[in-house]
Design a protein around this motif. Sequence first.
Motif, PDB file in Angstrom:
ATOM      1  N   GLU A  39       0.789  -1.116  -0.068  1.00  0.00           N
ATOM      2  CA  GLU A  39       0.003  -0.159   0.056  1.00  0.00           C
ATOM      3  C   GLU A  39       0.766   1.322   0.075  1.00  0.00           C
ATOM      4  OE1 GLU A  39      -2.794   1.908   3.180  1.00  0.00           O
ATOM      5  OE2 GLU A  39      -3.831   0.062   2.249  1.00  0.00           O
ATOM      6  N   VAL A  40       0.502   2.205  -0.877  1.00  0.00           N
ATOM      7  CA  VAL A  40       1.187   3.532  -1.050  1.00  0.00           C
ATOM      8  C   VAL A  40       0.257   4.509  -0.498  1.00  0.00           C
ATOM      9  CG1 VAL A  40       2.279   5.352  -2.471  1.00  0.00           C
ATOM     10  CG2 VAL A  40       2.567   2.809  -3.084  1.00  0.00           C
ATOM     11  N   ALA A  41       0.475   5.199   0.600  1.00  0.00           N
ATOM     12  CA  ALA A  41      -0.246   6.116   1.144  1.00  0.00           C
ATOM     13  C   ALA A  41      -0.837   7.202   0.221  1.00  0.00           C
ATOM     14  CB  ALA A  41       0.184   6.694   2.690  1.00  0.00           C
ATOM     15  N   GLY A  42       0.323   7.704  -0.379  1.00  0.00           N
ATOM     16  CA  GLY A  42      -0.025   9.045  -1.249  1.00  0.00           C
ATOM     17  C   GLY A  42       0.217   8.565  -2.748  1.00  0.00           C
ATOM     18  N   ASP A  43       1.136   9.389  -3.367  1.00  0.00           N
ATOM     19  CA  ASP A  43       1.313   9.187  -4.778  1.00  0.00           C
ATOM     20  C   ASP A  43       2.440   8.426  -5.031  1.00  0.00           C
ATOM     21  OD1 ASP A  43      -0.980  11.015  -5.216  1.00  0.00           O
ATOM     22  OD2 ASP A  43       0.358  12.803  -5.837  1.00  0.00           O
ATOM     23  N   VAL A  44       2.529   7.790  -6.180  1.00  0.00           N
ATOM     24  CA  VAL A  44       3.667   7.173  -6.851  1.00  0.00           C
ATOM     25  C   VAL A  44       4.303   8.146  -7.770  1.00  0.00           C
ATOM     26  CG1 VAL A  44       4.528   5.403  -8.430  1.00  0.00           C
ATOM     27  CG2 VAL A  44       2.723   4.809  -6.911  1.00  0.00           C
ATOM     28  N   GLY A  45       5.557   8.624  -7.040  1.00  0.00           N
ATOM     29  CA  GLY A  45       6.307   9.718  -7.655  1.00  0.00           C
ATOM     30  C   GLY A  45       7.944   9.621  -6.997  1.00  0.00           C
ATOM     31  N   PRO A  46       8.505  10.763  -6.873  1.00  0.00           N
ATOM     32  CA  PRO A  46       9.763  10.895  -6.603  1.00  0.00           C
ATOM     33  C   PRO A  46       9.935  10.474  -5.181  1.00  0.00           C
ATOM     34  CG  PRO A  46       8.925  12.962  -7.329  1.00  0.00           C
ATOM     35  CD  PRO A  46       7.955  11.976  -7.446  1.00  0.00           C
ATOM     36  N   GLU A  47       8.983  10.185  -4.131  1.00  0.00           N
ATOM     37  CA  GLU A  47       9.242   9.700  -2.997  1.00  0.00           C
ATOM     38  C   GLU A  47       9.207   8.249  -2.856  1.00  0.00           C
ATOM     39  OE1 GLU A  47       6.262  11.405  -0.342  1.00  0.00           O
ATOM     40  OE2 GLU A  47       7.100  13.178  -0.531  1.00  0.00           O
ATOM     41  N   THR A  48       8.528   7.636  -3.869  1.00  0.00           N
ATOM     42  CA  THR A  48       8.533   6.105  -4.074  1.00  0.00           C
ATOM     43  C   THR A  48       9.303   5.653  -4.930  1.00  0.00           C
ATOM     44  OG1 THR A  48       6.649   6.227  -5.517  1.00  0.00           O
ATOM     45  CG2 THR A  48       6.105   6.368  -3.077  1.00  0.00           C
ATOM     46  N   GLY A  49       9.576   6.227  -6.348  1.00  0.00           N
ATOM     47  CA  GLY A  49      10.279   5.399  -6.998  1.00  0.00           C
ATOM     48  C   GLY A  49       9.517   4.584  -7.822  1.00  0.00           C
ATOM     49  N   ASN A  50       9.865   3.806  -8.627  1.00  0.00           N
ATOM     50  CA  ASN A  50       9.225   2.764  -9.351  1.00  0.00           C
ATOM     51  C   ASN A  50       8.919   1.755  -8.579  1.00  0.00           C
ATOM     52  OD1 ASN A  50       8.992   4.384 -11.759  1.00  0.00           O
ATOM     53  ND2 ASN A  50      11.093   3.391 -12.426  1.00  0.00           N
ATOM     54  N   ILE A  51       7.417   0.995  -8.617  1.00  0.00           N
ATOM     55  CA  ILE A  51       7.326  -0.105  -7.866  1.00  0.00           C
ATOM     56  C   ILE A  51       7.288  -1.439  -8.408  1.00  0.00           C
ATOM     57  CG2 ILE A  51       5.542  -0.913  -6.266  1.00  0.00           C
ATOM     58  CD1 ILE A  51       4.646   2.030  -5.713  1.00  0.00           C
ATOM     59  N   ASN A  52       7.841  -2.165  -8.084  1.00  0.00           N
ATOM     60  CA  ASN A  52       7.741  -3.794  -8.575  1.00  0.00           C
ATOM     61  C   ASN A  52       7.599  -4.630  -7.446  1.00  0.00           C
ATOM     62  OD1 ASN A  52       8.333  -6.239  -9.876  1.00  0.00           O
ATOM     63  ND2 ASN A  52       9.846  -5.565 -11.138  1.00  0.00           N
ATOM     64  N   PHE A  53       6.396  -5.469  -7.508  1.00  0.00           N
ATOM     65  CA  PHE A  53       6.022  -6.097  -6.252  1.00  0.00           C
ATOM     66  C   PHE A  53       5.272  -7.286  -6.810  1.00  0.00           C
ATOM     67  CE2 PHE A  53       2.959  -6.802  -2.561  1.00  0.00           C
ATOM     68  CZ  PHE A  53       4.029  -6.683  -1.766  1.00  0.00           C
ATOM     69  N   ILE A  54       5.787  -8.512  -5.822  1.00  0.00           N
ATOM     70  CA  ILE A  54       5.247  -9.732  -6.076  1.00  0.00           C
ATOM     71  C   ILE A  54       3.522  -9.999  -5.493  1.00  0.00           C
ATOM     72  CG2 ILE A  54       7.475 -10.631  -5.756  1.00  0.00           C
ATOM     73  CD1 ILE A  54       6.446 -11.653  -3.096  1.00  0.00           C
ATOM     74  N   GLY A  55       3.112  -9.318  -4.991  1.00  0.00           N
ATOM     75  CA  GLY A  55       1.515  -9.226  -4.793  1.00  0.00           C
ATOM     76  C   GLY A  55       1.011  -7.905  -5.327  1.00  0.00           C
ATOM     77  N   SER A  56      -0.134  -7.529  -4.737  1.00  0.00           N
ATOM     78  CA  SER A  56      -1.053  -6.606  -5.239  1.00  0.00           C
ATOM     79  C   SER A  56      -0.666  -5.204  -4.643  1.00  0.00           C
ATOM     80  CB  SER A  56      -2.390  -6.835  -4.853  1.00  0.00           C
ATOM     81  OG  SER A  56      -2.846  -7.928  -5.390  1.00  0.00           O
ATOM     82  N   VAL A  57      -0.838  -4.167  -5.437  1.00  0.00           N
ATOM     83  CA  VAL A  57      -0.492  -2.817  -4.848  1.00  0.00           C
ATOM     84  C   VAL A  57      -1.916  -2.043  -4.954  1.00  0.00           C
ATOM     85  CG1 VAL A  57       0.785  -0.733  -5.679  1.00  0.00           C
ATOM     86  CG2 VAL A  57       1.783  -3.046  -6.202  1.00  0.00           C
ATOM     87  N   VAL A  58      -1.932  -1.319  -3.952  1.00  0.00           N
ATOM     88  CA  VAL A  58      -2.930  -0.134  -3.776  1.00  0.00           C
ATOM     89  C   VAL A  58      -2.305   0.978  -3.428  1.00  0.00           C
ATOM     90  CG1 VAL A  58      -4.723   0.458  -2.188  1.00  0.00           C
ATOM     91  CG2 VAL A  58      -4.260  -1.838  -2.688  1.00  0.00           C
ATOM     92  N   VAL A  59      -2.656   2.047  -4.476  1.00  0.00           N
ATOM     93  CA  VAL A  59      -2.005   3.483  -4.382  1.00  0.00           C
ATOM     94  C   VAL A  59      -3.404   4.407  -3.896  1.00  0.00           C
ATOM     95  CG1 VAL A  59      -0.960   5.261  -5.737  1.00  0.00           C
ATOM     96  CG2 VAL A  59      -0.321   2.851  -6.141  1.00  0.00           C
TER      97      VAL A  59
END
Length: 659
Positions: free
Chosen positions: A372-392
Amino acid sequence: MNELKRKILESDFYKEVYNNKNTRSVELSVVSLERGMQEAAAIFQCPIYELSYKVLEEGNKGFFNIGAKPYLVRYTHITYDKSSIGDASHGGYSSSYLEGNSQEKVILNKDTEIVVRVKRDGVFLKVVPPVADGKRIEDITVLEGKLIDAGIKEYDSHLAKKMLHEQTGIYEKVAEWDISKSGNNARISYTVSDDKMRAYVTVTKPTKGGREMDLKDVKELLENSGITFGFQEENVTKCLEEGTFNVPILAAEGRQAVNGQNAKVEYLVNVNKKVIPKYIGEDQSIDYKDLTIVENVEKGQKLARKIPATDGESGRTVMGIKIETKSGKDIEIKDILGDNVEMADDGESIIASISGQVVLKGKLLSVEPVFEVAGDVGPETGNINFIGSVVVKGSVSDNYSIKAEGNIDVHGTVGKCDLESKGDIMVKLGIQGNENSHVKAGGDVIAKFIQFSNIEAGNNVVVTEAILNSNIDADNRIILIGKRASASGGRLRALREVNGKVLGSQAGAKTLIETGISPAKRRAIDDLDREKEELDISIEETERNIKSLEQAAKLKKLDDEKKEQLQSYKEQLEQANTRREEIVLNREALVQEMEIEKVESTISAGKEMLPGVQLTIGSAEFSIRQSYKAITFFEEDGMIQTEKYRGEPKNDKKEEDEE
């Protein structure tokens, strides 16, 4: 033609039954089974002996206490061996009921009715009062004539006169049966259906002084004939008490074998996605909570259990012959174990090994972790590569990407970026990309709008507002579900259906819509075409280089380095030509597969199809040059045809999954 038959033939109910060629049975509300036979014979226009029946609701309570409540009986038109069935006997009517969408009661005038029944335990008399404007008969000679016709000379005359006066419609015993008249008894015969699952008896009326058949007679006949199973005592008793003559009576019915049920898996959590949202409120806003993409579970939670197979139940023919049954097939529940799940201690259930999102991929049940990403996917998170599910919880900014083995759920918007999921992708506000951004899902893609984007979905693409200048591929359906949902510009490709409110634009922007052929195969052909085009350019350039070096070689101007270069070009050319031949063959194979695998498909506009749209359904093409209102297009015999709009699609999975 008698009055009742005329009224039946003229009724709307008869016309409905007669015009329905598949109708072979009818339910009637009747005061007696014999009268019902007459009505059914008039309805089906057949002899009475071609009818069978089954009592659905009991009417009167018995031989000695006939009430006014009618029977509800189902009469079925069948064919019997006429050599073993007597001639039909036609009796009178007092009243009948025709039951269709509404109940119509046909009441006829009827005089006093005098009925004599000769039974094993005595002679019984019934005097039924007149009906409607029927004539009341009190002439004792008429009653005496009925008794004489039945072969009865000695009887309780005082009781008979009393009954004629009171006319209660109730049977009373007026004499003993003279056993010496046994030669005039009624006759009884039987028939058995070809499959030996039903046996019928038919009884005739007795002649002078003979008695009617009773339950004991029927039992003896069946037993002596080897009919030992499924005796329908209640039905036979009712028919005999009613005085049902010359009409086949269902006397025995076999029991069909019931095969066992196969073992199956019962899922204790929701594994069926709902991808088409409902509207709420007058502003037509979308309730995304109505969707069920994510199903979260806790560690140790029971997810599924096995329902064991059953043995089934054997059947019997009326001759007592056993009909074998098949037991249900067993399954191994462990065969559906996926990732992060395990067998419970009982050996029949599956539980979660971790907390996360439960998913069903093919036949495998798994639990995937959720990032889970609490805010935006951007400079603070970088790109996301995850083995499960992603909630933004926020949005996905331009030039960032998410790759997930499970689902991707974005509560905001998606910009010029790449999203890739083996599960589903849901973007609650919308996708606004560019020609270089891609959104790719193994399952569904769901969004409020899609603009200037490239979308690939292994199942459905569902949009609630608009698709604009985008390239959309769905291996099942493209659905624009909102009341004003539209698609214009770009290319929409789906295997089975494209369905929206408005397709095309008033400005006539070119919009390509294709169905009937797998978009994945279309993409594969496009990729091969691009590769071939690049190879053609490379081959042409390599051939020029080889020609130049070979001319130099003729002039003996090649040093060792140039000779090696020439040899390298020749090897490259050979490899390129080999690959080009492979591409041509692979493309031809794909085209043949596409022709074989074409499915029935449609393109539908619930409100309007506008000019500028180019339709391709299977291999048939059609250009829209005028507006069409509420229309569905489909392919037939190599041509695109039209019909009235078929309506919005329902929630569904891919057809292959359902099978």
